[in-house]
Each structure stands twice: as C-alpha cells, then as structure tokens.
Design a protein around this motif. Structure first.
Motif, PDB file in Angstrom:
ATOM      1  N   VAL A  56     -32.975  45.935 -31.630  1.00  0.00           N
ATOM      2  CA  VAL A  56     -33.191  45.986 -30.179  1.00  0.00           C
ATOM      3  C   VAL A  56     -34.553  45.486 -29.711  1.00  0.00           C
ATOM      4  CG1 VAL A  56     -31.480  47.831 -29.839  1.00  0.00           C
ATOM      5  CG2 VAL A  56     -33.890  48.436 -30.223  1.00  0.00           C
ATOM      6  N   VAL A  57     -35.490  45.291 -30.638  1.00  0.00           N
ATOM      7  CA  VAL A  57     -36.844  44.875 -30.256  1.00  0.00           C
ATOM      8  C   VAL A  57     -37.251  43.660 -31.090  1.00  0.00           C
ATOM      9  CG1 VAL A  57     -39.277  45.581 -30.209  1.00  0.00           C
ATOM     10  CG2 VAL A  57     -37.509  47.219 -29.593  1.00  0.00           C
ATOM     11  N   SER A  58     -37.886  42.712 -30.455  1.00  0.00           N
ATOM     12  CA  SER A  58     -38.391  41.521 -31.131  1.00  0.00           C
ATOM     13  C   SER A  58     -39.796  41.786 -31.673  1.00  0.00           C
ATOM     14  CB  SER A  58     -38.440  40.366 -30.135  1.00  0.00           C
ATOM     15  OG  SER A  58     -39.212  39.299 -30.632  1.00  0.00           O
ATOM     16  N   THR A  59     -40.140  41.125 -32.762  1.00  0.00           N
ATOM     17  CA  THR A  59     -41.501  41.244 -33.288  1.00  0.00           C
ATOM     18  C   THR A  59     -42.502  40.566 -32.355  1.00  0.00           C
ATOM     19  OG1 THR A  59     -41.110  39.322 -34.699  1.00  0.00           O
ATOM     20  CG2 THR A  59     -40.854  41.506 -35.715  1.00  0.00           C
ATOM     21  N   ASP A  60     -42.010  39.804 -31.378  1.00  0.00           N
ATOM     22  CA  ASP A  60     -42.892  39.203 -30.371  1.00  0.00           C
ATOM     23  C   ASP A  60     -43.308  40.202 -29.294  1.00  0.00           C
ATOM     24  OD1 ASP A  60     -42.727  36.723 -31.633  1.00  0.00           O
ATOM     25  OD2 ASP A  60     -40.999  36.112 -30.434  1.00  0.00           O
ATOM     26  N   ASP A  61     -42.550  41.302 -29.173  1.00  0.00           N
ATOM     27  CA  ASP A  61     -42.860  42.320 -28.172  1.00  0.00           C
ATOM     28  C   ASP A  61     -44.090  43.128 -28.585  1.00  0.00           C
ATOM     29  OD1 ASP A  61     -40.684  41.757 -26.478  1.00  0.00           O
ATOM     30  OD2 ASP A  61     -39.357  43.106 -27.592  1.00  0.00           O
ATOM     31  N   SER A  62     -44.887  43.524 -27.614  1.00  0.00           N
ATOM     32  CA  SER A  62     -46.004  44.436 -27.891  1.00  0.00           C
ATOM     33  C   SER A  62     -45.490  45.864 -27.712  1.00  0.00           C
ATOM     34  CB  SER A  62     -47.183  44.152 -26.964  1.00  0.00           C
ATOM     35  OG  SER A  62     -46.790  44.283 -25.627  1.00  0.00           O
ATOM     36  N   ILE A  63     -45.820  46.714 -28.681  1.00  0.00           N
ATOM     37  CA  ILE A  63     -45.295  48.081 -28.718  1.00  0.00           C
ATOM     38  C   ILE A  63     -46.425  49.091 -28.599  1.00  0.00           C
ATOM     39  CG2 ILE A  63     -44.121  49.797 -30.161  1.00  0.00           C
ATOM     40  CD1 ILE A  63     -42.643  47.475 -31.520  1.00  0.00           C
ATOM     41  N   LEU A  64     -46.222  50.073 -27.728  1.00  0.00           N
ATOM     42  CA  LEU A  64     -47.081  51.250 -27.679  1.00  0.00           C
ATOM     43  C   LEU A  64     -46.280  52.378 -28.323  1.00  0.00           C
ATOM     44  CD1 LEU A  64     -49.649  52.756 -26.789  1.00  0.00           C
ATOM     45  CD2 LEU A  64     -48.455  53.289 -24.648  1.00  0.00           C
ATOM     46  N   ASP A  65     -46.753  52.861 -29.459  1.00  0.00           N
ATOM     47  CA  ASP A  65     -46.084  53.943 -30.178  1.00  0.00           C
ATOM     48  C   ASP A  65     -46.763  55.258 -29.812  1.00  0.00           C
ATOM     49  OD1 ASP A  65     -44.265  55.082 -32.078  1.00  0.00           O
ATOM     50  OD2 ASP A  65     -45.877  55.140 -33.546  1.00  0.00           O
TER      51      ASP A  65
ATOM     52  N   THR B 117     -51.055  55.656 -29.571  1.00  0.00           N
ATOM     53  CA  THR B 117     -51.877  56.453 -28.672  1.00  0.00           C
ATOM     54  C   THR B 117     -52.873  57.233 -29.539  1.00  0.00           C
ATOM     55  OG1 THR B 117     -50.192  58.200 -28.632  1.00  0.00           O
ATOM     56  CG2 THR B 117     -50.143  56.604 -26.831  1.00  0.00           C
ATOM     57  N   GLN B 118     -53.775  57.947 -28.893  1.00  0.00           N
ATOM     58  CA  GLN B 118     -54.906  58.546 -29.599  1.00  0.00           C
ATOM     59  C   GLN B 118     -54.775  60.047 -29.868  1.00  0.00           C
ATOM     60  OE1 GLN B 118     -57.317  56.400 -30.783  1.00  0.00           O
ATOM     61  NE2 GLN B 118     -55.759  54.994 -30.025  1.00  0.00           N
ATOM     62  N   GLY B 119     -53.599  60.595 -29.715  1.00  0.00           N
ATOM     63  CA  GLY B 119     -53.422  62.018 -29.974  1.00  0.00           C
ATOM     64  C   GLY B 119     -53.666  62.891 -28.766  1.00  0.00           C
TER      65      GLY B 119
ATOM     66  N   LYS C 270     -49.337  54.492 -18.609  1.00  0.00           N
ATOM     67  CA  LYS C 270     -49.403  53.939 -17.252  1.00  0.00           C
ATOM     68  C   LYS C 270     -50.057  52.562 -17.253  1.00  0.00           C
ATOM     69  CE  LYS C 270     -49.684  58.341 -14.782  1.00  0.00           C
ATOM     70  NZ  LYS C 270     -50.546  59.163 -13.918  1.00  0.00           N
ATOM     71  N   THR C 271     -49.525  51.668 -18.073  1.00  0.00           N
ATOM     72  CA  THR C 271     -50.044  50.315 -18.166  1.00  0.00           C
ATOM     73  C   THR C 271     -48.878  49.358 -18.393  1.00  0.00           C
ATOM     74  OG1 THR C 271     -51.475  48.809 -19.401  1.00  0.00           O
ATOM     75  CG2 THR C 271     -50.510  50.615 -20.654  1.00  0.00           C
ATOM     76  N   ASN C 272     -49.005  48.170 -17.864  1.00  0.00           N
ATOM     77  CA  ASN C 272     -47.967  47.165 -18.103  1.00  0.00           C
ATOM     78  C   ASN C 272     -48.383  46.228 -19.237  1.00  0.00           C
ATOM     79  OD1 ASN C 272     -49.923  45.661 -16.867  1.00  0.00           O
ATOM     80  ND2 ASN C 272     -48.720  45.184 -15.041  1.00  0.00           N
ATOM     81  N   LYS C 273     -49.309  46.676 -20.064  1.00  0.00           N
ATOM     82  CA  LYS C 273     -49.830  45.904 -21.190  1.00  0.00           C
ATOM     83  C   LYS C 273     -48.819  45.803 -22.343  1.00  0.00           C
ATOM     84  CE  LYS C 273     -53.690  46.721 -24.211  1.00  0.00           C
ATOM     85  NZ  LYS C 273     -54.975  47.360 -24.390  1.00  0.00           N
ATOM     86  N   TYR C 274     -47.822  46.683 -22.367  1.00  0.00           N
ATOM     87  CA  TYR C 274     -46.852  46.729 -23.464  1.00  0.00           C
ATOM     88  C   TYR C 274     -45.447  46.418 -22.971  1.00  0.00           C
ATOM     89  CZ  TYR C 274     -50.799  49.054 -25.603  1.00  0.00           C
ATOM     90  OH  TYR C 274     -52.046  49.343 -26.070  1.00  0.00           O
ATOM     91  N   ASP C 275     -44.680  45.764 -23.843  1.00  0.00           N
ATOM     92  CA  ASP C 275     -43.275  45.463 -23.523  1.00  0.00           C
ATOM     93  C   ASP C 275     -42.380  46.655 -23.813  1.00  0.00           C
ATOM     94  OD1 ASP C 275     -43.776  42.627 -22.976  1.00  0.00           O
ATOM     95  OD2 ASP C 275     -44.139  42.469 -25.139  1.00  0.00           O
ATOM     96  N   VAL C 276     -42.746  47.420 -24.850  1.00  0.00           N
ATOM     97  CA  VAL C 276     -41.893  48.497 -25.360  1.00  0.00           C
ATOM     98  C   VAL C 276     -42.758  49.723 -25.639  1.00  0.00           C
ATOM     99  CG1 VAL C 276     -40.293  49.172 -27.210  1.00  0.00           C
ATOM    100  CG2 VAL C 276     -40.483  46.768 -26.569  1.00  0.00           C
TER     101      VAL C 276
ATOM    102  N   GLN D 126     -41.237  59.350 -17.087  1.00  0.00           N
ATOM    103  CA  GLN D 126     -41.305  58.786 -15.743  1.00  0.00           C
ATOM    104  C   GLN D 126     -42.508  57.858 -15.584  1.00  0.00           C
ATOM    105  OE1 GLN D 126     -41.990  61.534 -12.460  1.00  0.00           O
ATOM    106  NE2 GLN D 126     -40.488  60.402 -11.241  1.00  0.00           N
ATOM    107  N   ASP D 127     -43.613  58.162 -16.239  1.00  0.00           N
ATOM    108  CA  ASP D 127     -44.846  57.388 -16.076  1.00  0.00           C
ATOM    109  C   ASP D 127     -44.903  56.112 -16.917  1.00  0.00           C
ATOM    110  OD1 ASP D 127     -45.755  59.184 -14.223  1.00  0.00           O
ATOM    111  OD2 ASP D 127     -47.165  60.188 -15.562  1.00  0.00           O
ATOM    112  N   ILE D 128     -44.009  55.956 -17.883  1.00  0.00           N
ATOM    113  CA  ILE D 128     -44.023  54.757 -18.732  1.00  0.00           C
ATOM    114  C   ILE D 128     -43.811  53.520 -17.867  1.00  0.00           C
ATOM    115  CG2 ILE D 128     -42.761  53.491 -20.528  1.00  0.00           C
ATOM    116  CD1 ILE D 128     -42.176  56.245 -21.835  1.00  0.00           C
ATOM    117  N   GLN D 129     -44.700  52.547 -18.019  1.00  0.00           N
ATOM    118  CA  GLN D 129     -44.606  51.299 -17.256  1.00  0.00           C
ATOM    119  C   GLN D 129     -43.865  50.195 -18.010  1.00  0.00           C
ATOM    120  OE1 GLN D 129     -45.758  51.021 -13.929  1.00  0.00           O
ATOM    121  NE2 GLN D 129     -45.725  53.210 -14.347  1.00  0.00           N
TER     122      GLN D 129
END
Length: 173
Positions: A21-30, A51-53, A64-70, A88-91
């Motif tokens: 479901v996700v491409s390796t071209d996508d940027s991911i925030l885990d 994320t930083q814990g 709350k950033t549009n920096k990531y695709d997934v 709800q806050d995921i951009q």
C-alpha cells in the motif's frame, strides 16, 4: 525473515501489507521512537522518520505537518487515552496502522515493570473502523491475523485461530 527476539510473524505480515500500500518514494512519519520495526522499514528502502517519544495524547504537533505522505502507527493507538485527537490532527493523506484486537479470553495487556507499556484500549475491529471514520479517514484495505504462542493451554490454543492484530490502510476523506 527477521529471526531472534523480534515478533517474526507480526513483522512479516506488517511489512508485506506496507509494501502493498505504500511506495518507497513516500515519506513516512512513524509514530513512536525508533524501534525494531522502523529499522526494518528503513532496511527495506522506506524513507522513515520517527516521532520523539512525546505524549501524543497531549502533544500532537508532530503529526500537524504536511511534510509526510504517510503516517504509520504500529501498536500505538491502544496506549493512548484519546487516539481520536492524533488521528484527527494527522495532516498526511495516508495512514497505515495496526492495533491489537480485544480477545474475549484474555485481559488487556499491562506490563508489570513498565508503567508506560500498558493498553488503555484493545479494540474490536468495528470500534477501530468507527474511530477512523469519525476522525476523517476512509479504510481502503484491512487484514486481521493471529499470533500463536509456543505454550500449552486453552488460551494458547485459542490464539492459534483467533485474530489478534488488525492492520489497516486508510486515506484522508
């Protein structure tokens, strides 16, 4: 595949699903600090930032950033008091997440040594679906899988055929 102390079956299913479901071209925030599975994602060619814990019940700025695709969240939401707020806050426009399912024959997980490692929620599939829908997500793909253990007894036997994990791919509606 990924032997040793890692949960081999869960990681195998999760990685296969992610690759579908996700491409390796996508940027991911885990969501969550760097962990064995985020390292596996990186080894498989995914562009992953963790994320930083921070306490995601109280601090949702990381999503709350549009920096990531997934955004990925593997076994995170059950630890939150209010997973709706983060969802709800995921951009990002895509979400891949897994949660442990509530088992009628076992209590919710509660670590005896780590007060942060406890499940506030263990969902039924329909509850997680409803939570996602209410937060503005549309589920595009879902799968459930078991988590057998190498023990003897009634509960270990039930774990052989009762789904324990629920994995979804959703897009922002």
């Amino acid at each position: 595949m990924y032997e040793g102390k890692f949960p081999k079956k869960r990681y195998k299913h999760t990685l296969q699903f992610l690759q579908e479901v996700v491409s390796t071209d996508d940027s991911i925030l885990d969501l969550g600090v760097t962990n064995p599975f985020s390292e596996i994602m990186k080894k498989e060619g995914f562009n992953v930032t963790n994320t930083q814990g921070e306490d995601l019940d109280l601090e949702t700025e990381a999503v709350k950033t549009n920096k990531y695709d997934v955004v990925t969240a593997f076994e995170i939401f059950e630890h939150l008091v209010a997973p709706f707020n983060v969802l709800q806050d995921i951009q990002a426009k895509k979400l891949v997440a897994s949660v442990p399912l509530k088992l009628w024959f076992a209590s919710a997980y509660k670590s005896k040594t780590d007060t942060r490692d406890r499940h506030f929620h263990e969902f039924e599939d329909w509850q997680f679906d409803w939570l996602l829908e209410k937060a503005g997500w549309t589920i595009k793909k879902r799968v459930k899988f078991t988590n057998p253990v190498k023990k003897v007894g009634l509960r270990p036997m039930l774990r052989r055929f009762t789904p324990r994990y629920y994995l979804i791919y959703a897009e922002r509606t």
